[in-house]
Scaffold this motif. Sequence first.
Motif, PDB file in Angstrom:
ATOM      1  N   MET A  89       0.840  -1.190   0.000  1.00 20.06           N
ATOM      2  CA  MET A  89       0.000   0.000   0.000  1.00 20.06           C
ATOM      3  C   MET A  89       0.885   1.253   0.000  1.00 20.06           C
ATOM      4  SD  MET A  89      -3.182  -0.653   2.550  1.00 20.06           S
ATOM      5  CE  MET A  89      -3.879  -2.283   2.465  1.00 20.06           C
ATOM      6  N   PHE A 136       9.249  -3.767  12.380  1.00 23.46           N
ATOM      7  CA  PHE A 136       9.026  -3.491  10.958  1.00 23.46           C
ATOM      8  C   PHE A 136       8.712  -4.776  10.203  1.00 23.46           C
ATOM      9  CE2 PHE A 136      10.361  -2.182   6.635  1.00 23.46           C
ATOM     10  CZ  PHE A 136       9.538  -1.073   6.513  1.00 23.46           C
ATOM     11  N   ILE A 186       4.839  -5.937  10.206  1.00 16.60           N
ATOM     12  CA  ILE A 186       3.795  -5.004   9.761  1.00 16.60           C
ATOM     13  C   ILE A 186       2.644  -5.728   9.054  1.00 16.60           C
ATOM     14  CG2 ILE A 186       3.323  -3.207   8.030  1.00 16.60           C
ATOM     15  CD1 ILE A 186       5.844  -1.814   8.938  1.00 16.60           C
ATOM     16  N   LYS A 187       2.990  -6.650   8.167  1.00 11.76           N
ATOM     17  CA  LYS A 187       1.935  -7.360   7.422  1.00 11.76           C
ATOM     18  C   LYS A 187       1.072  -8.228   8.351  1.00 11.76           C
ATOM     19  CE  LYS A 187       1.321 -10.649   3.642  1.00 11.76           C
ATOM     20  NZ  LYS A 187       1.938 -11.411   2.562  1.00 11.76           N
ATOM     21  N   ASN A 195      -1.335  -6.120  10.315  1.00 12.09           N
ATOM     22  CA  ASN A 195      -2.535  -5.723   9.570  1.00 12.09           C
ATOM     23  C   ASN A 195      -3.548  -6.853   9.540  1.00 12.09           C
ATOM     24  OD1 ASN A 195      -1.967  -3.064   8.952  1.00 12.09           O
ATOM     25  ND2 ASN A 195      -0.791  -3.597   7.132  1.00 12.09           N
ATOM     26  N   SER A 222      -5.740   2.381  10.079  1.00 13.12           N
ATOM     27  CA  SER A 222      -5.248   1.265  10.887  1.00 13.12           C
ATOM     28  C   SER A 222      -4.109   0.555  10.176  1.00 13.12           C
ATOM     29  CB  SER A 222      -6.377   0.266  11.160  1.00 13.12           C
ATOM     30  OG  SER A 222      -7.278   0.806  12.070  1.00 13.12           O
ATOM     31  N   LEU A 256       1.647   0.073   8.209  1.00 12.55           N
ATOM     32  CA  LEU A 256       2.789   0.667   7.507  1.00 12.55           C
ATOM     33  C   LEU A 256       2.789   2.174   7.743  1.00 12.55           C
ATOM     34  CD1 LEU A 256       5.186   0.073   5.774  1.00 12.55           C
ATOM     35  CD2 LEU A 256       3.767   0.323   3.750  1.00 12.55           C
ATOM     36  N   ASN A 258      -9.663   1.224  12.601  1.00 10.55           N
ATOM     37  CA  ASN A 258     -10.041   2.222  11.601  1.00 10.55           C
ATOM     38  C   ASN A 258     -10.211   1.617  10.211  1.00 10.55           C
ATOM     39  OD1 ASN A 258     -10.338   4.835  12.687  1.00 10.55           O
ATOM     40  ND2 ASN A 258      -8.148   4.915  13.116  1.00 10.55           N
ATOM     41  N   GLN A 307      -3.650 -11.052   1.248  1.00  8.71           N
ATOM     42  CA  GLN A 307      -2.399 -11.293   1.986  1.00  8.71           C
ATOM     43  C   GLN A 307      -1.638 -12.560   1.596  1.00  8.71           C
ATOM     44  OE1 GLN A 307      -1.557 -10.796   6.024  1.00  8.71           O
ATOM     45  NE2 GLN A 307      -1.748  -8.596   5.917  1.00  8.71           N
ATOM     46  N   TRP A 335       6.228  -9.257   1.571  1.00  7.30           N
ATOM     47  CA  TRP A 335       6.341  -9.219   3.037  1.00  7.30           C
ATOM     48  C   TRP A 335       5.801  -7.934   3.646  1.00  7.30           C
ATOM     49  CZ3 TRP A 335       9.662  -5.853   5.796  1.00  7.30           C
ATOM     50  CH2 TRP A 335      10.450  -5.040   4.979  1.00  7.30           C
TER      51      TRP A 335
END
Lengths: 341, 265
Positions: A1, A218, A221-222, A225, A284, A287, B103, B115, B120
């Motif tokens: 994104m 870091f 992060i994925k 989410n 939200s 990243l 959010n 996903q 990554w």
Amino acid sequence: MSFTKKQNLLFILLLVAMVFLFLVNISLGSVAIPLKEVINGLFSQEMSKESWEIILWNFRFPKAITAILVGTGLSISGLLMQTLFRNPLAGPYVLGLSSGASLGVAFIILGTGFLPTFISSIFLSNYGLVVASSLGSFLVLMAVLLVSQKLKDTMAILIVGLMFGSFTSAIVSVLSYFSSAEKLQKFTFWSMGSISNLSWNEILLLSVFVLVGIGISFMVIKPLNALLLGEKYAQSIGINYKKTRFLIIIATSILAGSITAFAGPIAFIGLAVPHMAKLLFQTSNHLVLFWSTLLLGAIVMLCCDTIAQVPENDITLPINAITSVIGAPVVIWLLVKKKRF
Amino acid sequence: MYFIMTQQNFTIQTHNLSIGYKSKSEMITIAQNINLNLEKGKLIALIGENGIGKSTLLKTITGIIPPLFGKITLLNKSLQSYKPLDLAKELSIVLTEKLPPSNLTVYEIIALGRQPYTNWLGTLTDEDKIKIEEAIALTEIQHLVHKKHDEISDGQLQIALIARALAQDTSIIILDEPTTHLDLVHKATLLKLLQKLTHETGKIILYSTHDIDLAIQMADELIVFTPNQIVQDQPCNLIQTGIFNTLFDTEHLTFDASIGKFKIK
């Protein structure tokens, strides 16, 4: 994104604000150094007064760097905790990490009275305190990790963290009851938090820990989410939940443990800053939240420290008081507004 | 010849499957000898009394809990041998529980379905975006995509989550009681959507439900979970066997085969 235009603009604003506050933080204090001189000193290493140079390189600059490390590290660990525990009030404190650190330090400061003087003096050195508090938070972390292997429910881990907190503070109370006024004062000073007085070696060590912790953050992060949908959905889209949870807890404990060891327990930063980032960026997506929490953490901590050193005055307020004065109303306001967290 | 053809059509099968829970000290078997064939392009409803083990069966088929005995094959390969990421490309789920507070917008929720395919950092490629748009178009929720997930109704969220499962691009979608919180209109809308999706995309959709009369009307096949047996067949065949009268252990209900509905005695 990729980021939207509005987000990019906010990032640039925050970056500018951070650099500005960094310079202001260095310039203000009991002795004010003009901003222009600060910039000269930092980049060309030539200042009009020698005393300023000493203040800049030996006190203000290391303190500003520490503020950034502490602010970013605690805020990122708070962000990780809030997503992992699906709880807006989660933070590095909730896991009991800082209570563990307090316990370690309490044993050293308050408990060494029972040891011969020459041994207690070794323990009471600055490094002794750092080792003790790291050990304390690490032991609590291992205990929480062990319990978390048995519990599937993340809320239960949260409660376990709180219980460890009560348990350790009870032991600290008992220790304080039996210790001298002088030692009690020393412990109280540590527990008020301080980001000054760190040597360059200590700062180097702290930054290694903070960078490792932020680096691990870091990497998740994925999965973070995916966790926004809850544990079951996250697993159904191929996330290894146990591994993710382990990485998050490790990153948090490295960040919170090392920072508490060097700077004392600093309240509310880990809890309040991620909320500020979520409110400001209205997203939200981790990243975006990762970078915004990093920047805001540094900004808030620099602000708090600038206030704490009371410009044009000789007194320095405890940093913990300032972060609480700013952090507590933010949390109450968030709760009252019942915004989406 | 016939055997080979059916083998290709079967996408998910259970062989002498026993389901239940295993702990160190004991083994609780909920049902055994389950033999199911879920075929491509079919909407299949799982019905049965509360607490009989529908969720356990769904959890076993989705690989959340291991089978006690027997095996499950997905595309002729044992379910247990799938890595989580590979399984995520074949099987997606839709649950009834509320999402944690966040959010997230509807679009972001649907995008999370990609996903298993993203890098990554979760960066969406053009192909991912096409799949997301397809899912949005199939479920007809274009007007919702920029709304936050807690600004829409339960029924709309259910459909958004189905769109997410579609974006995940799997051959099987399993839904746990998707119609529970909905009124009759939204139940009908949702089931029509599921029916359309199975027939248009060739997916297998398996859902558990308590709306037996709707399931009889809409589903291609039913899996009827009774205390004594688990039977899979077409609704009309099942009505003839009279199995619905054994579904609930009560004197208060009787099944009227002529209208395909339960009546209170």
